[in-house]
Every structure is written in C-alpha cells, then in structure tokens.
Design a protein around this motif. Structure first.
Motif, PDB file in Angstrom:
ATOM      1  N   LEU A   1      -4.780 -12.575  53.357  1.00  0.00           N
ATOM      2  CA  LEU A   1      -3.807 -13.462  52.729  1.00  0.00           C
ATOM      3  C   LEU A   1      -3.065 -12.691  51.659  1.00  0.00           C
ATOM      4  CD1 LEU A   1      -5.607 -16.906  52.111  1.00  0.00           C
ATOM      5  CD2 LEU A   1      -3.820 -16.410  53.782  1.00  0.00           C
ATOM      6  N   ASN A   2      -1.766 -12.983  51.515  1.00  0.00           N
ATOM      7  CA  ASN A   2      -1.002 -12.377  50.416  1.00  0.00           C
ATOM      8  C   ASN A   2       0.088 -13.331  49.974  1.00  0.00           C
ATOM      9  OD1 ASN A   2       1.380 -11.905  52.116  1.00  0.00           O
ATOM     10  ND2 ASN A   2       0.096 -10.313  53.089  1.00  0.00           N
ATOM     11  N   SER A   3       0.872 -12.880  49.056  1.00  0.00           N
ATOM     12  CA  SER A   3       1.866 -13.749  48.424  1.00  0.00           C
ATOM     13  C   SER A   3       3.072 -14.053  49.301  1.00  0.00           C
ATOM     14  CB  SER A   3       2.352 -13.105  47.113  1.00  0.00           C
ATOM     15  OG  SER A   3       1.284 -12.927  46.221  1.00  0.00           O
ATOM     16  N   SER A   4       3.205 -13.386  50.412  1.00  0.00           N
ATOM     17  CA  SER A   4       4.430 -13.519  51.214  1.00  0.00           C
ATOM     18  C   SER A   4       4.622 -14.920  51.787  1.00  0.00           C
ATOM     19  CB  SER A   4       4.423 -12.497  52.351  1.00  0.00           C
ATOM     20  OG  SER A   4       3.321 -12.729  53.224  1.00  0.00           O
ATOM     21  N   ASP A   5       3.541 -15.668  51.911  1.00  0.00           N
ATOM     22  CA  ASP A   5       3.649 -17.020  52.472  1.00  0.00           C
ATOM     23  C   ASP A   5       4.031 -18.070  51.429  1.00  0.00           C
ATOM     24  OD1 ASP A   5       2.905 -16.514  55.213  1.00  0.00           O
ATOM     25  OD2 ASP A   5       0.878 -16.112  54.466  1.00  0.00           O
ATOM     26  N   PHE A   6       4.195 -17.632  50.167  1.00  0.00           N
ATOM     27  CA  PHE A   6       4.350 -18.612  49.094  1.00  0.00           C
ATOM     28  C   PHE A   6       5.630 -18.400  48.297  1.00  0.00           C
ATOM     29  CE2 PHE A   6      -0.142 -18.266  50.061  1.00  0.00           C
ATOM     30  CZ  PHE A   6      -0.514 -19.591  50.171  1.00  0.00           C
ATOM     31  N   THR A   7       6.011 -19.432  47.603  1.00  0.00           N
ATOM     32  CA  THR A   7       7.232 -19.446  46.805  1.00  0.00           C
ATOM     33  C   THR A   7       7.207 -18.386  45.707  1.00  0.00           C
ATOM     34  OG1 THR A   7       8.639 -20.836  45.397  1.00  0.00           O
ATOM     35  CG2 THR A   7       6.282 -21.168  45.213  1.00  0.00           C
TER      36      THR A   7
ATOM     37  N   PHE B   1      -8.918 -19.578  40.222  1.00  0.00           N
ATOM     38  CA  PHE B   1      -7.903 -18.791  39.508  1.00  0.00           C
ATOM     39  C   PHE B   1      -7.204 -17.828  40.457  1.00  0.00           C
ATOM     40  CE2 PHE B   1      -6.782 -14.940  37.132  1.00  0.00           C
ATOM     41  CZ  PHE B   1      -5.993 -15.459  36.118  1.00  0.00           C
ATOM     42  N   ASP B   2      -7.969 -17.155  41.279  1.00  0.00           N
ATOM     43  CA  ASP B   2      -7.407 -16.154  42.191  1.00  0.00           C
ATOM     44  C   ASP B   2      -6.482 -16.784  43.224  1.00  0.00           C
ATOM     45  OD1 ASP B   2      -8.728 -14.176  40.859  1.00  0.00           O
ATOM     46  OD2 ASP B   2     -10.357 -13.967  42.314  1.00  0.00           O
ATOM     47  N   VAL B   3      -6.903 -17.893  43.825  1.00  0.00           N
ATOM     48  CA  VAL B   3      -6.075 -18.462  44.893  1.00  0.00           C
ATOM     49  C   VAL B   3      -4.796 -19.081  44.328  1.00  0.00           C
ATOM     50  CG1 VAL B   3      -8.058 -18.851  46.402  1.00  0.00           C
ATOM     51  CG2 VAL B   3      -7.276 -20.711  44.932  1.00  0.00           C
TER      52      VAL B   3
ATOM     53  N   LEU C   1      -1.201 -25.324  46.449  1.00  0.00           N
ATOM     54  CA  LEU C   1      -0.871 -24.221  47.356  1.00  0.00           C
ATOM     55  C   LEU C   1      -0.032 -24.704  48.537  1.00  0.00           C
ATOM     56  CD1 LEU C   1      -4.150 -22.102  47.502  1.00  0.00           C
ATOM     57  CD2 LEU C   1      -1.991 -21.497  46.425  1.00  0.00           C
ATOM     58  N   LYS C   2      -0.372 -25.886  49.053  1.00  0.00           N
ATOM     59  CA  LYS C   2       0.418 -26.421  50.172  1.00  0.00           C
ATOM     60  C   LYS C   2       1.869 -26.614  49.771  1.00  0.00           C
ATOM     61  CE  LYS C   2       1.302 -30.452  51.241  1.00  0.00           C
ATOM     62  NZ  LYS C   2       2.473 -31.367  51.331  1.00  0.00           N
ATOM     63  N   GLU C   3       2.074 -27.139  48.557  1.00  0.00           N
ATOM     64  CA  GLU C   3       3.431 -27.359  48.063  1.00  0.00           C
ATOM     65  C   GLU C   3       4.161 -26.045  47.793  1.00  0.00           C
ATOM     66  OE1 GLU C   3       2.829 -29.796  44.642  1.00  0.00           O
ATOM     67  OE2 GLU C   3       2.166 -31.536  45.803  1.00  0.00           O
ATOM     68  N   ALA C   4       3.397 -24.958  47.614  1.00  0.00           N
ATOM     69  CA  ALA C   4       3.997 -23.652  47.316  1.00  0.00           C
ATOM     70  C   ALA C   4       4.334 -22.849  48.573  1.00  0.00           C
ATOM     71  CB  ALA C   4       3.059 -22.843  46.429  1.00  0.00           C
ATOM     72  N   LEU C   5       3.954 -23.361  49.744  1.00  0.00           N
ATOM     73  CA  LEU C   5       4.244 -22.636  50.980  1.00  0.00           C
ATOM     74  C   LEU C   5       5.755 -22.541  51.214  1.00  0.00           C
ATOM     75  CD1 LEU C   5       1.568 -24.178  53.371  1.00  0.00           C
ATOM     76  CD2 LEU C   5       1.696 -21.771  52.695  1.00  0.00           C
ATOM     77  N   VAL C   6       6.170 -21.447  51.792  1.00  0.00           N
ATOM     78  CA  VAL C   6       7.598 -21.290  52.146  1.00  0.00           C
ATOM     79  C   VAL C   6       7.752 -21.369  53.663  1.00  0.00           C
ATOM     80  CG1 VAL C   6       8.198 -19.957  50.132  1.00  0.00           C
ATOM     81  CG2 VAL C   6       7.327 -18.765  52.137  1.00  0.00           C
TER      82      VAL C   6
ATOM     83  N   THR D   1       3.560 -15.480  43.574  1.00  0.00           N
ATOM     84  CA  THR D   1       3.810 -14.335  42.697  1.00  0.00           C
ATOM     85  C   THR D   1       4.072 -14.725  41.246  1.00  0.00           C
ATOM     86  OG1 THR D   1       4.743 -13.154  44.582  1.00  0.00           O
ATOM     87  CG2 THR D   1       5.242 -12.291  42.393  1.00  0.00           C
ATOM     88  N   ASN D   2       4.833 -15.775  41.029  1.00  0.00           N
ATOM     89  CA  ASN D   2       5.265 -16.107  39.673  1.00  0.00           C
ATOM     90  C   ASN D   2       4.550 -17.328  39.086  1.00  0.00           C
ATOM     91  OD1 ASN D   2       7.182 -13.971  39.456  1.00  0.00           O
ATOM     92  ND2 ASN D   2       8.513 -15.124  40.842  1.00  0.00           N
TER      93      ASN D   2
END
Length: 971
Positions: A854-860, A884-886, A966-971, A891-892
C-alpha cells in the motif's frame, strides 16, 4: 474501640473517616509483605482536621499511621491504629520562590507533577524514585528517598529546608534552619517544641553520646543513610560542635517515617534542570561479578545515572506488554547490565564525555556489548529500570522476590567485596537473589526469592536478614539506604548502630511522642519482622473454582496476589498511560488496580461465613463497581494484574449466587434486542428519539437521562460486497472481514466503508458474521460468552488454517479473540492460532504499508488535520501506532494522537445512571478538552463505537472510524 467513637470523629472533622470492612482491607497493606487491619482511615481536609485527629488519638489511646501513596516497601504504612491518608486533600503547591529556588508544598504533592509545574522555571526536585509518577513528597520525606539521580543531586534530606508539623500534643511547630542564637532562644519556654530543643541539645552535646554515634553509625561518605533517626546529621551543626553554621531539626524528621510528628507543609531546595543533552551507554555483562568490577571505574566520570539490572528483572520484562517494547536496547541474554547516563550543555562537551566513558569501558574489557542510546530512547530505558519493583510480581506462583535486605548501601569501594560475601551467604542458604538498582551509589536492591506462605521460608526470611544485617555492619554500611526501616528492618537497628545509640533513639521518640501515638512499631520498639504477613503461614490454600481459565497465574487467587502494592495504578491523568481511569476521577484507593486486587485477595482468602460462594462479597462488588474494564492494567501494571478479566469472573460468580438483574440482562442481551429493533428500525429509532418514550425507556432500564441512545439499523452487507467487490484490477490477497454485533446493527456505515475501502485497494473479501460476546463479558454473563467463544472458534478455525487474516473494525470485539477466548475455550492450540490470525483492520493495513503493498498513490493530496483517540483495548492489546500509520497514508494528512487515556464510556458503563457522572468526569480530564480545542475542520478519529458516542455526548463533535476517513480519502 467501638465505631461510635469513630463516628463522632467523622462528625467533628471537615474531611472523612471510614471504618467499613472495605476501607480496612484497602489500608491493611502497602507495598511490603505485611498486613495489619487498621481501625479505619481518616481523610483530613485541613490542618485543623489533623489537630482534631491527634486529639482523638490522645484521648482514645489510638495510634495514627500517616500515609500518602502507600508505596512503602518496609511496612511503614501498616498498623492497627487509624490510618491518616493525606493523599487526597493535601495536594497543593503553596508557593515558589524563584530567587531562593525553593518551593513549599503539602505532603500529598506527587513528585513528577511537582516537576511538571517547576519545569517552565528551569527548576526541578532532584531525588527521583522508581515510583516518582505517583509517590508524594510527604512519603519521600518520611523515607528520606533517593532514587536514580542521587549520585548527582543527593537525597531528600539534602533538599528539605523546613517543615511545618503538628506535634503529638496538637501544637504547631515549624522546623527549619536556625542559628546558634536562635537555637538557644528555641529552648526557652514550656512548650513541647521548646522541650525538644532542650532534650536534643542535652543528649547530643554529651561527648560520650556524640562519640558513640560517630563510631557506630554508617560511614559518612555513604549518602544513602536512613537507618534509625539521623542524629549523626545533627552533629554536623555548629550548635553541637560541627561546621555547619545552622541547625535544622527537619533533618531529624526526614527519614523518621512519621514516628515523631505529623507533617503538613514542606519547603524544599530545588536544582537547576539537568543539561538538556544526554547520552546513555548500556554495558552488557556475562556475569554479575564483571558488572560490579566496572562500577568503580565508570563512577570516576560525572554520571547522571548509574543503574544496574540483572537477568531476573530483565526476564520479567519479557512478559509485560508495556515493557517489552522498552527492551529494544538489550542485546543477547546478559547476566547484568549497567545504564550509564552522561549529560552536557553542548554537543562538543557531550561527545567528549561519552568518548571518555567509552575509553574507560574499553579499558576494562569486561562488557560484551555497549549500545549507545540517544533522545527518546533514554526515557524508555529508564522506564524499564523503574518498572523493576512491579515487574518482580510477574514471577508466577508463591515464590516471590521479597523485600527485607533490598536496601543495603555500602561505600562504593566496598560494593564488590560486599556483594561477593553476600553471594556466599545466599549460597549457604541454597538461595538465588535478584540484583538491581543504584550501583553507582553503592546500593543494590538485593532480594531473596522466598515463599512466605511457608514457615520454612519465613525462617529463612529472618535468618537471611539477620546475616545480611551483620555483613552490612561489618562494612559499616547502611541497612536502610532509601526504603526506610519500617517493620522489616527496625528490629536490626541495635545491630547496625549499637545498643547505646538505639536507646538514644528510643529516648528521642519519647521526647517527641510520649504516648506513642505516631506510627508505633517502626524504628523503635519494633513490630516483629516475621509476623503479620499478607498470608497466613502454612495455611491450606483456598480452592476456588472459576469458569475462565486462570492457569497462567495458577488460579484466580494467585492472579490477584501478583499485585505487590507498588502502586503504579495511582498515577494521575497528568502522567502518561490510562491506568486507572476511575482512580483518575475519584482519587479513591478502592478505584485503583491495587485496591481491587487487594480486595479480591482478602475476601477470596477470608470469605464471610454467610457467603453463598467465594465471590459473594459486597466489598468486592463495591471495589469493582467503577472498573471500566478498559484493560489498561493488563499492559501498564508491571505485575500484569488484569482487573478487567478478574471483574468478569467476579460478576459471573456473584450473579450466580445472587441472581442477574433486569438491567444487566438488557445490556448483556443488547445484540439480540438490537436485532429485533432493526427489523423495525424506523419505529425503534423514533422511540429512542422521543422525549417521552425514550425518557421512559431510559428510566425503566436505569440509563442516564442525559445519554443519547444509539440508533439501530438493518443493512445487507452481502449485497454491498457484491456491488463493490472485485472493482480493482490489481487483486492483492484475500481477507476475512468480521462483521461484529456493533457493526451489524449500530455502525453500518463503518462496515460499508470497510468493504468499499478494501475492495478499491484490491483485496478480495469474505464476510464473517458473528457476535463476539463482548456485551456478555462486560456484564459477567460468562456462560453465554463462553458458548459464543466456542462456536466462533470452531467457525474461525478454517480461516486460521488457510492463513486468511481475520480483520475487525470494533476493537473490543475482534480483540476478544486474542484475549478472553483463550480463557474460555478448551483447545488452546486452536485458540492461539485464531488469536495470532486476528487483527484490527488498522494492524493489517499498517503491515501492508510496511510490506510495500500500500502507498499514498491511492489517496487524496488534500491537506487535513486529524486527531486520533484510540480504543482502550487497542492500547492494551495492540498499539496506537498502527492507526497513526494508516491515517498518514494520504500524503498531506497531518495526524496526531490525543494523549487521552480512557474516554469514560466503556460500553454500558457510561450509560448507567449511577456511573454517568464518573464517566463524564473521566472524559473531561483529557479527551473532551483536546477535542474541544480542535478546529471545526479537524477530523476526530475514534475506532471504538463507545468512544464515538462518548465524544458526541461530551463535545457534540462527530468522530469517525479510521476506515471511514481513509475511504473518504480515496481518489
């Protein structure tokens, strides 16, 4: 004495006097091996209250036992009189003189909290005991405490400037530094205070007495000296032919264990904060002898700290959840190690100091590894060392590392030879011992491992103590370095200082306290050191049947007996950790882990003749009443006393004897009721929202009227999975998503969000529907909980066998697979396999991040602030870092963890009308203020369903599950 007299005292004072069986039990023990049932306990609110209590003691011929945190190891707080607990009301920091660098406090001020107050002024109180986050200044003065920093900052006696006291006749006296002229003036008059100065001068101005003191008291270079009364310190005054230009009677009172006067205020000298830069070198040894040989050479350096831990203590840390993480620096399996801390004001100075120390270590060549610790690593290592006392309670069974010879201090050059001879003594008794603590100060806490339930070991207890007392005398050491004489060592004072000096101490006691009302049996006219133990010697062990399996502690009674009284549970909400939330709110001993363990131990051992079973005790019921089953004690108590599990068993056994209440059934069977309500969810929720019908429902079920009732829902998660499952073109792996009873009927949005999140991240999902049994566990319906545990274990086995991770959303549900299920199912192998295969969804996602899946690319990439409040069971049985980690995947996202402890809801606890006030008070200590300070744009994350409800009821803020964020942060 009859209770009428105590009732009258209760009416006479502003504070409180309690003399019920529970109070007597709570105050019958401290952190020592002793138990004496007191008349009761008084809780004065003012100096006038203390005067009235002293008057009462004189009139009724009753003794008074002063007490603060009750962490004394030698039995100082144990007695059969009236305990006077000043820890609840005498807690004020009265004044700070920044010029003189002096602070005046009441005796109930906690050492670490005092230093928190002083830190902005660049000052601190130096003596630093292992109990510093709960020990109080009054107790430190009573014992002349030292701790880890004494090699740099001295002992408590060095810091006491003056003391306000109430004398045995009820008069007030302030003892502080006075000149020779003032000393003469003090002797004038007919008051008890005047007579004290006259008699002290008469005794110590005698050349023969002064010579006797100098000849027989411990070596003056041993700064940890608390044997008897400190008359040797008084001889340093110019009044008595010494060089100090002042006389201070407070030096005599310091270390007097409350036997001479009752202290109400203390003024102490402060030090500048230590240098900000520090490094710790931890030297590892294959033998104790090698470790001891290194002490003298390393002490040639200006160390801030030189502490030792041996293998026994280090092995105990392996079994403690909180301390296991603090072992990060331990390399191999050392027989002993030294923690050597150096500090400096500049990086250059620090570098040179460390290099110089390392050269000395290398020159000796005795250590096999010398890791260097920096920054935040150092307090973690110190925390491991400080946990030493409590960790000794981890020894399973009746053999315990007992305190009797643990306070010996010798001159540093004598330490190695002293320990060599000590080891010969122990070998002669066929004994091993525990070695730890203040090597740099010439004091090791040496403990034989004995079973004081057996008369043979009680004899060893006395014989070993006697032989070690004689050995200490041979080296002209101090038998009581910092823990005091109390009961365990007072008998040996004549050996240590000679009969003539002992008679002097007895006379001094009489001058101060002619009727002997102040803490008798300590220092002079001692109670026998081998009587009045916590346990009846050679007793037939009670046989107590339980539904849950306590074989890991050899039964539930021994699980309670693991508590050694170290009092870690008495730290307040100002300190790190969550133990114990109800104590944070009430400051009552009964609401500590220690209080509950002691109460369970006492009444399981000595049940009422009217009891229907061993657990049928109103005292145990009252002690457990405010336990929130948060499980903080399961990880933070160094002795691993898990009160949550003890409470579940108690509630079951008590209710089996006395019946199950209607409200208890309503909460226990809440899942079934929610299932029925969900079939007509609109109607159910309308009733809940109705002021009249909802209010009537709350009233009849004993729910606090202030609470909002959680809405129920009906939702088809299978259809939702069909809609979102397989959306990703990059399938990663298969997981099992546990739809627990809370997710199924109350938090359906969280379940939906989890399905969408996992599906879009590429995971194949299989849903597992089950009731965890948490509501049954919390209300003590153990048969029902066990039935579910057995059923679920059988069903979950196939997932564990296939290696499919089982992911949970509600911490209290999924973590029951790791915890209580092991105690309620017979096949431990399967239970352990399922436990190892069950994860909080955050744990799983965090591991996927670590593995690169998993990485940040899937998220806002939007900026958001997030504050996390994690569930108590997660803190105890998992860790907060995974959440905290998840939440840092986007990224921001700026994520912080609220240092919140328990939210105060704890399932049904916060809904119950009699617990509502306590519940909200707990929330108000840390959590609510942190949430209210957050901006409206800040997202509040909370993975516990109860936590989210509590946050809403306490702040009107809506908290979200991390999965939803996290679901709301998905792109």
């Amino acid at each position: 004495m009859n209770n009428n007299s105590l009732s009258k005292l209760q009416q006479d004072i502003e504070g409180d006097v309690r003399f019920d069986n529970l109070t007597k039990t709570l105050y019958a023990t401290d952190a020592s091996v002793y138990r004496k049932i007191p008349l009761g306990a008084a809780f004065p609110k003012s100096v006038n209250d203390i005067k009235k209590i002293i008057k009462f003691a004189n009139e009724q011929n009753v003794s008074l036992i002063p007490r603060t945190a009750g962490t004394s190891l030698a039995g100082q707080c144990v007695g059969d009189g009236l305990v006077v607990d000043v820890s609840k009301h005498f807690t004020k920091i009265i004044s700070l003189d920044k010029v003189k660098k002096q602070v005046t406090v009441q005796p109930g001020v906690i050492r670490d909290e005092l230093n928190q107050y002083l830190k902005p002024y660049g000052l601190f109180f130096g003596p630093n005991t292992s109990t510093s986050n709960r020990c109080m200044v009054g107790g430190m003065v009573g014992n002349n405490s030292s701790g880890t920093t004494s090699i740099q900052y001295g002992v408590t006696r060095d810091k006491v400037v003056s003391m306000k006291t109430i004398l045995s006749d009820g008069s007030e006296a302030e003892f502080g530094r006075i000149t020779a002229t003032e000393f003469k003036q003090k002797q004038l008059g007919s008051s008890l205070e005047s007579s004290l100065y006259k008699n002290i001068f008469k005794e110590l101005d005698n050349i023969d007495i002064a010579s006797e003191i100098k000849e027989h008291f411990p070596k003056p270079e041993i700064h940890r000296r608390s044997t008897g009364y400190a008359v040797d310190e008084l001889l340093k005054s110019v009044v008595l032919g010494g060089e100090l230009p002042y006389f201070n009677m407070a030096e005599l009172l310091c270390g007097s264990e409350g036997t001479l006067a009752f202290t109400t205020e203390i003024t102490i000298q402060l030090d500048d904060l230590p240098p900000a830069l520090s490094v710790m070198v931890v030297t590892h040894y294959t033998s104790l002898q090698d470790c001891l040989m290194d002490v003298v050479p390393v002490m040639e350096h200006p160390l801030q700290l030189c502490e030792m831990m041996d293998k026994v203590i280090l092995d105990c840390t392996k079994n403690n959840r909180a301390q296991l993480a603090n072992r990060f620096f331990v390399e191999g399996d050392p027989a002993a190690l030294l923690m050597l801390q150096v500090s400096a004001h500049t990086e250059a100075e620090l570098k040179e100091a460390v290099a110089s120390l390392q050269r000395t270590i290398a020159k000796s060549g005795l250590s096999y590894s010398n890791p260097v610790l920096y920054g935040d690593q150092i307090p973690k290592a110190i925390e491991l060392r400080k946990a030493g006392l409590g960790l000794l309670g981890n020894i399973v069974g009746d053999m315990k590392a007992v305190a009797c010879i643990e306070d010996t201090a010798v001159a540093l050059p004598d330490l190695k030879d002293f320990i060599t001879e000590f080891s010969v003594i122990m070998k002669g008794y066929g004994q091993s011992a525990v070695y730890y603590a203040h090597a740099g100060a010439g004091e090791l806490h040496l403990r034989p491992i004995l079973n004081l339930k057996k008369s043979t070991d009680v004899s060893l207890f006395r014989n070993i103590t006697t032989d070690v007392a004689k050995l200490t005398k041979k080296y002209k050491g101090s038998f009581s370095g910092e823990h005091g004489d109390g009961i365990v060592r007072a008998e040996f004072i004549p050996i240590m200082i000679g009969d003539k000096n002992y008679e002097l101490l007895k006379r001094i006691k009489t001058y101060f306290d002619p009727k002997g009302i102040f803490n008798p049996g300590k220092i002079v006219d001692a109670y026998p050191m081998d009587k009045s133990f916590r346990y009846e010697v050679d007793r037939k062990e009670p046989e107590i049947e339980t539904l849950m399996d306590f074989s890991d502690s050899e039964g539930i009674l021994k699980a309670a007996e693991k508590c050694n009284g170290s009092g870690d549970c008495r730290k307040t909400h100002h300190m790190n950790g969550g133990m114990c939330p109800s104590y944070h709110a009430t400051k009552n001993e009964k609401d500590t882990t220690r209080g509950r363990a002691n109460t369970l131990r006492e009444f399981l051992t000595n049940p009422s003749s009217l009891a229907k079973n061993s657990f049928d005790s109103p005292e145990i019921k009252e002690a457990f009443d405010l336990c929130l089953s948060c499980k903080a004690c399961a990880s933070e108590c160094p002795s691993n006393v898990d009160v949550s599990t003890l409470k579940a068993e108690f509630l079951y056994q008590y209710q089996e004897a006395n019946g199950y209440s209607l409200r208890g059934k309503l909460f226990a069977y809440n899942t079934k009721l929610n299932g029925l309500g969900s079939k007509v969810s609109g109607l159910t929720n309308a009733v809940y929202d109705s002021k009249i019908l909802g209010g009537l429902l709350k009233k009849t079920s004993g729910v606090a009227k202030e609470r909002t009732l959680p809405k129920v829902y009906s939702f088809n998660f299978d259809k939702h999975l069909q809609k979102y499952g397989g959306q990703s073109t990059k399938l990663k792996s298969k997981v099992v998503l546990f739809i627990d009873e809370f997710t199924k009927y109350l938090d359906i949005e969280v379940g939906k969000d989890a399905i969408e999140l996992l599906s879009k991240l590429g995971y194949e999902i299989e849903l597992y529907y089950a009731e965890s049994g948490r509501t049954f566990l919390s209300k003590g319906f153990l048969k029902q909980a066990q039935k579910l545990a057995i059923k679920n274990t059988q069903e979950l086995k196939k997932f564990a066998d296939a290696g499919l991770p089982i992911l949970g959303l509600e911490p209290s549900a999924i973590l029951s697979f790791r915890d209580e299920y092991k105690r309620m199912t017979s096949n431990k192998e399967i239970a352990n396999k399922i436990a190892d295969n069950s994860f909080l969804i955050e744990e799983f996602l965090a591991k996927e991040i670590e593995n690169g899946n998993l990485n940040s690319s899937d998220f806002t990439e939007e900026d958001r602030d997030i504050k996390i409040h994690n569930h108590c069971h997660q803190k105890a049985l998992s860790n907060q870092k995974v959440t905290f980690d998840v939440l840092n995947l986007p990224t921001n996202y700026k994520v912080t963890i609220i240092a919140s402890g328990c939210c105060g809801m704890a399932g049904s606890f916060g809904y119950e009308e009699e617990h509502y006030e306590t519940s909200m008070k707990i929330g108000s200590l840390k959590l609510f203020p942190a949430v209210k300070k957050s901006s409206a744009e800040t997202i509040i994350a909370a993975n516990g369903t109860s936590c989210r409800h509590q946050i809403f009821d306490g702040t009107k803020r809506i908290a979200k599950h991390p999965v939803s964020i996290l679901k709301e942060a998905l792109v």
